[in-house]
Design an enzyme around this catalytic site. Structure first.
Site, PDB file in Angstrom:
ATOM      1  N   ASP A  38      -2.463  -0.656  -4.367  1.00 23.40           N
ATOM      2  CA  ASP A  38      -2.481  -2.035  -3.877  1.00 23.40           C
ATOM      3  C   ASP A  38      -1.880  -2.052  -2.475  1.00 23.40           C
ATOM      4  O   ASP A  38      -0.742  -1.619  -2.277  1.00 23.40           O
ATOM      5  CB  ASP A  38      -1.659  -2.906  -4.853  1.00 23.40           C
ATOM      6  CG  ASP A  38      -1.882  -4.384  -4.616  1.00 23.40           C
ATOM      7  OD1 ASP A  38      -2.480  -4.735  -3.570  1.00 23.40           O
ATOM      8  OD2 ASP A  38      -1.455  -5.184  -5.464  1.00 23.40           O
ATOM      9  N   ASP A  55      -8.224  -5.325  -1.391  1.00 19.38           N
ATOM     10  CA  ASP A  55      -7.004  -4.544  -1.163  1.00 19.38           C
ATOM     11  C   ASP A  55      -6.455  -3.865  -2.419  1.00 19.38           C
ATOM     12  O   ASP A  55      -5.329  -3.398  -2.423  1.00 19.38           O
ATOM     13  CB  ASP A  55      -5.914  -5.419  -0.509  1.00 19.38           C
ATOM     14  CG  ASP A  55      -5.514  -6.591  -1.391  1.00 19.38           C
ATOM     15  OD1 ASP A  55      -6.218  -6.831  -2.389  1.00 19.38           O
ATOM     16  OD2 ASP A  55      -4.520  -7.264  -1.084  1.00 19.38           O
ATOM     17  N   GLU A  56      -7.256  -3.826  -3.476  1.00 25.19           N
ATOM     18  CA  GLU A  56      -6.798  -3.145  -4.685  1.00 25.19           C
ATOM     19  C   GLU A  56      -7.891  -2.204  -5.188  1.00 25.19           C
ATOM     20  O   GLU A  56      -9.066  -2.576  -5.168  1.00 25.19           O
ATOM     21  CB  GLU A  56      -6.583  -4.144  -5.833  1.00 25.19           C
ATOM     22  CG  GLU A  56      -5.424  -5.080  -5.692  1.00 25.19           C
ATOM     23  CD  GLU A  56      -5.585  -6.223  -6.666  1.00 25.19           C
ATOM     24  OE1 GLU A  56      -4.744  -6.343  -7.554  1.00 25.19           O
ATOM     25  OE2 GLU A  56      -6.575  -6.975  -6.548  1.00 25.19           O
TER      26      GLU A  56
END
Lengths: 366, 404
Positions: free
Chosen positions: B9, B103-104
């Protein structure tokens, strides 16, 4: 037009032409059949502009004339009518009256002049071929002919006629089937590419009752098949058929005879696990046996041994099992002969009982 | 065998990307906003978070919390690009990778971690590569499933790395408030609180029938979540693409047909090469052109057979161009292959000419993969290459669905 016909006779005539009627209607008139009478006969015609079929039904013609009527509706009506005579009359305003017992139908129709003309073959060359022979030849190659293949020409079968033989060839680029039969009477060499749909219709016609021979005639870009008083006329496909002779390997030195039933059964069973993966089955040829293997990492694996007489080097070769099974399903003999070279070269499958037939299958890289 | 799942993350992703792109922003409190007039904060840098700037605040609230806050309008292309580059980093360690959001990402390293010295070593490597190459901090959680991996990263932010081994799961969950769990929002946690369930430990021990009565079919899933059990796998497979296309805005508007053709050729090669790499064939080719006034139109043609051959794609697109009367110069060109089907790579053709053509294309692709795009090309194209402009060498074939 006015006529009287037995239900059974009309139904047979309609069934025969149904297959040709265009399903995807690009021109509305093509969903119709043409029904015409001259002084003594009732003529039924269907066409999709590529193939035309013309059949004669026996009945009592009371008045000459013709009409174009919905093939599907007329067929559905006649199928549901009880046995007995049907009276058919063209009424004013392009309507067709169908009477049988206490049923009455009036169908809206199109004028007969609007129906496209079936091309005439003229004074073509004709040869006569035994019905069983032609039916058998078509059956043995038609599965290999392409289906909606984008390489247009592969959707047809190549027909080569020489002085004493007829040859039919089909391929979809992965397998190729060749059937050849001695047939007397062709005057000179002819080559034609016949659409798959036409061969399917011809086979249906041949397989109907009646022992007549099939007459085949060739005109300019046309081929005609005639059985009794039914004719199928088809436009030939234009283009260059691939050089199929190059594809038939000449040096397949490994020749093994296999019991057809054993091989068929083994492939059917083993391929259950590889259906999702292009039916890939590996054949491992070793002393005294062929081992059919399929593996599917998501499911498991299957193997089966088939006894054969072999004592050479081991050979591994992978196939789409369906290609082999299709071939086996049209072979009538008890044994088949597999001719191999190595794991990447095409394999030949022959019928031990039919020297005039072979099928070439391209292996898979496994 | 229990799985080993990693959740990567990014910390304050958008803000970090902006700080990386503009050195003047580094070390300062910044916040990324949308582009509209009445926008809110989408991400704040950790420097800004110290002042209490939070995602979802409006600009007035944010400025009040931190007067020296620098506002940056978000630039999605930059983030998408970085996200794609990050997937390449992950793919060095495992092919079983799912980009869950921008973003993960989840990585299933069950079968590959031993190659890299274990799960923690992979985590350390990924953090280092991302820091070195993109200047972004990230937090990594490692656990037996994605639920706990996500939790591990959430509770270790920022710049953390935490491995929750299967035996440690009950201890971690015992006193953890339920709303910390991924998938349990404030609504659900309120309803759970009404049942006297505040911690994950309590949720795991709660009666399944009680939860089922209260929450319906997800009741049992909630209980399993409380126990730290989650069966959702990492979904690495991309869905089937519907088309493969590339377009480019030209460095300057052009009206010369040969120049346009040179671009079509290059786009065709990009499309063909991507299709070949991912083993797809297409039967429809479309050509899109855009005039300087942004009027855009597309022409499409159906090929006589499924193809991924550059030459066939180019020829049909160039033929379409010949049939178009251009009313102005062109600012954008696109080539797209659609009506896609999967190529069967293991079943060669019976015909040698088709096999040789396929081999030739494979070899050309291999050469160009190694020595650079368009290093090996068709002789007939060299003329156009000289006359036409040269496209950015930055192009690389990455995922089959790549579109920007």
């Amino acid at each position: 037009m006015k006529l009287k016909i037995e239900r059974k006779e009309l139904l047979t005539g309609l069934q025969r032409v149904q297959g040709v009627v265009e399903k995807k209607v690009t021109m509305p008139i093509l969903s119709n059949i043409k029904m015409e009478t001259d002084s003594s006969a009732i003529k039924l015609t269907a066409t999709d502009l590529e193939i035309g079929i013309v059949g004669i039904a026996k009945g009592e013609v009371l008045e000459k004339g013709g009409i174009a009527v919905s093939a599907k509706k007329l067929y559905e009506i006649v199928r549901e009518l009880p046995e007995g005579a049907i009276n058919i009359t063209v009424l004013d305003g392009g309507r067709l009256e169908i009477r049988s017992g206490s049923s009455l139908f009036v169908l809206m129709c199109a004028p007969v002049e609007e129906y496209p003309a079936i091309p005439e073959i003229g004074k073509g060359k004709f040869i006569s071929i035994e019905k069983k022979i032609l039916s058998d030849m078509i059956k043995k190659i038609i599965f290999a002919v392409g289906e909606n293949d984008t390489r247009y020409i592969l959707n047809g079968a190549l027909m080569n006629i020489s002085k004493d033989a007829v040859q039919l060839i089909g391929t979809d680029g992965h397998r190729l089937a060749v059937s050849e039969k001695a047939v007397k009477g062709a005057s000179d060499d002819t080559t034609a590419i016949v659409p798959k749909k036409a061969l399917t219709e011809v086979k249906k016609l041949i397989d109907e009752a009646g022992e007549e021979n099939i007459e085949m005639g060739f005109g300019k870009n046309l081929i005609l098949f005639r059985k009794g008083n039914t004719e199928i006329i088809c436009r030939l496909m234009e283009g260059t058929y691939p050089n199929y002779k190059q594809v038939i390997p000449a040096k397949n030195d490994i020749k093994i005879a296999v019991n057809k039933k054993n091989l068929e059964g083994a492939l059917r069973r083993v391929s259950i696990l590889s259906r999702e993966k292009a039916n890939a089955v590996k054949l491992e040829l070793s002393e005294g046996r062929i081992t059919a293997v399929s593996t599917n990492p998501d499911m498991g694996e299957a193997t089966e041994d088939i006894p054969v007489e072999y004592n050479g080097q081991p050979v591994f070769i992978g196939f789409n099992a369906r290609y082999i099974l299709d071939t086996l399903s049209v072979i009538e003999g008890e044994d088949v002969i597999l001719e191999l070279q190595d794991s990447l070269s095409p394999c030949i499958i022959k019928d031990k009982a039919d020297k005039d037939y072979l099928c070439v299958v391209m292996p898979m890289r496994l | 065998m229990p799985k080993i799942i990693m959740c990567v993350d990014m910390d304050a992703f958008f803000a970090s990307v902006e700080q990386q792109a503009d050195p003047r922003l580094r070390g300062k409190p910044i916040a990324v906003t949308g582009s509209g007039a009445r926008t809110v904060i989408t991400t704040a840098s950790y420097e800004a978070r110290k002042f209490g700037v939070k995602t979802g605040m409006n600009i007035y609230e944010a400025k009040k919390a931190c007067p020296q806050l620098i506002l940056v309008t978000g630039d999605n292309e930059k983030y998408i690009h970085t996200c794609k580059e990050l997937t390449k980093v992950y793919n060095q360690f495992t092919p079983d990778m799912e980009t869950y959001s921008i973003d993960e990402a989840f990585l299933d390293i069950t079968t590959t971690h031993h190659l890299f010295g274990g799960p923690e070593a992979i985590g350390i490597s990924i953090k280092k590569i991302i820091k070195d190459r993109f200047g972004i901090n990230c937090t990594i959680g490692i656990a037996p499933n994605i639920l706990i991996a996500k939790l591990a990263s959430d509770i270790s932010k920022p710049d953390g790395l935490r491995w929750i081994r299967p035996d440690d799961v009950p201890d971690v969950l015992k006193d953890l408030p339920v709303k910390e769990l991924w998938g349990i929002g404030s609504k659900t946690s309120e309803r759970l609180a009404a049942l006297g369930i505040k911690t994950c430990g309590e949720l795991g021990r709660a009666s399944a029938s009680l939860l089922r009565n209260r929450f319906g079919i997800i009741g049992e899933t909630l209980k399993l979540m409380g126990m730290g059990i989650c069966s959702r796998p990492v979904i690495a497979e991309e869905e089937e693409p519907k088309s493969i296309g590339h377009s480019m805005t030209l460095p300057k508007n052009i009206g010369d047909r040969d120049e346009i053709k040179a671009y079509i050729l290059k786009l065709s090669e990009m499309v063909g090469r991507r299709a070949r790499r991912y083993r797809y064939l297409g039967r429809k080719v479309s050509l899109t052109l855009r005039y300087p006034d942004f009027e855009t139109f597309t022409k499409q043609t159906t090929l006589s057979q499924y193809a991924n051959d550059t030459h066939i794609i180019y020829k049909s697109a160039a033929d379409m161009l010949s049939g178009i009367r251009l009313k102005d110069r062109i600012r954008l060109i696109g080539v797209c292959l659609s009506d896609i089907t999967e190529d069967e790579p293991h079943q060669p053709s019976l015909f040698e000419i088709e096999r040789r053509r396929k081999d030739l294309l494979n070899i050309m692709d291999a050469v160009n993969d190694r020595f650079g795009d368009f290093k090996l090309t068709w002789a007939s194209y060299i003329m156009q290459e000289r006359d036409g402009g040269v496209i950015s060498p930055a192009w690389r074939p990455t995922g089959v669905r790549l579109t920007l």
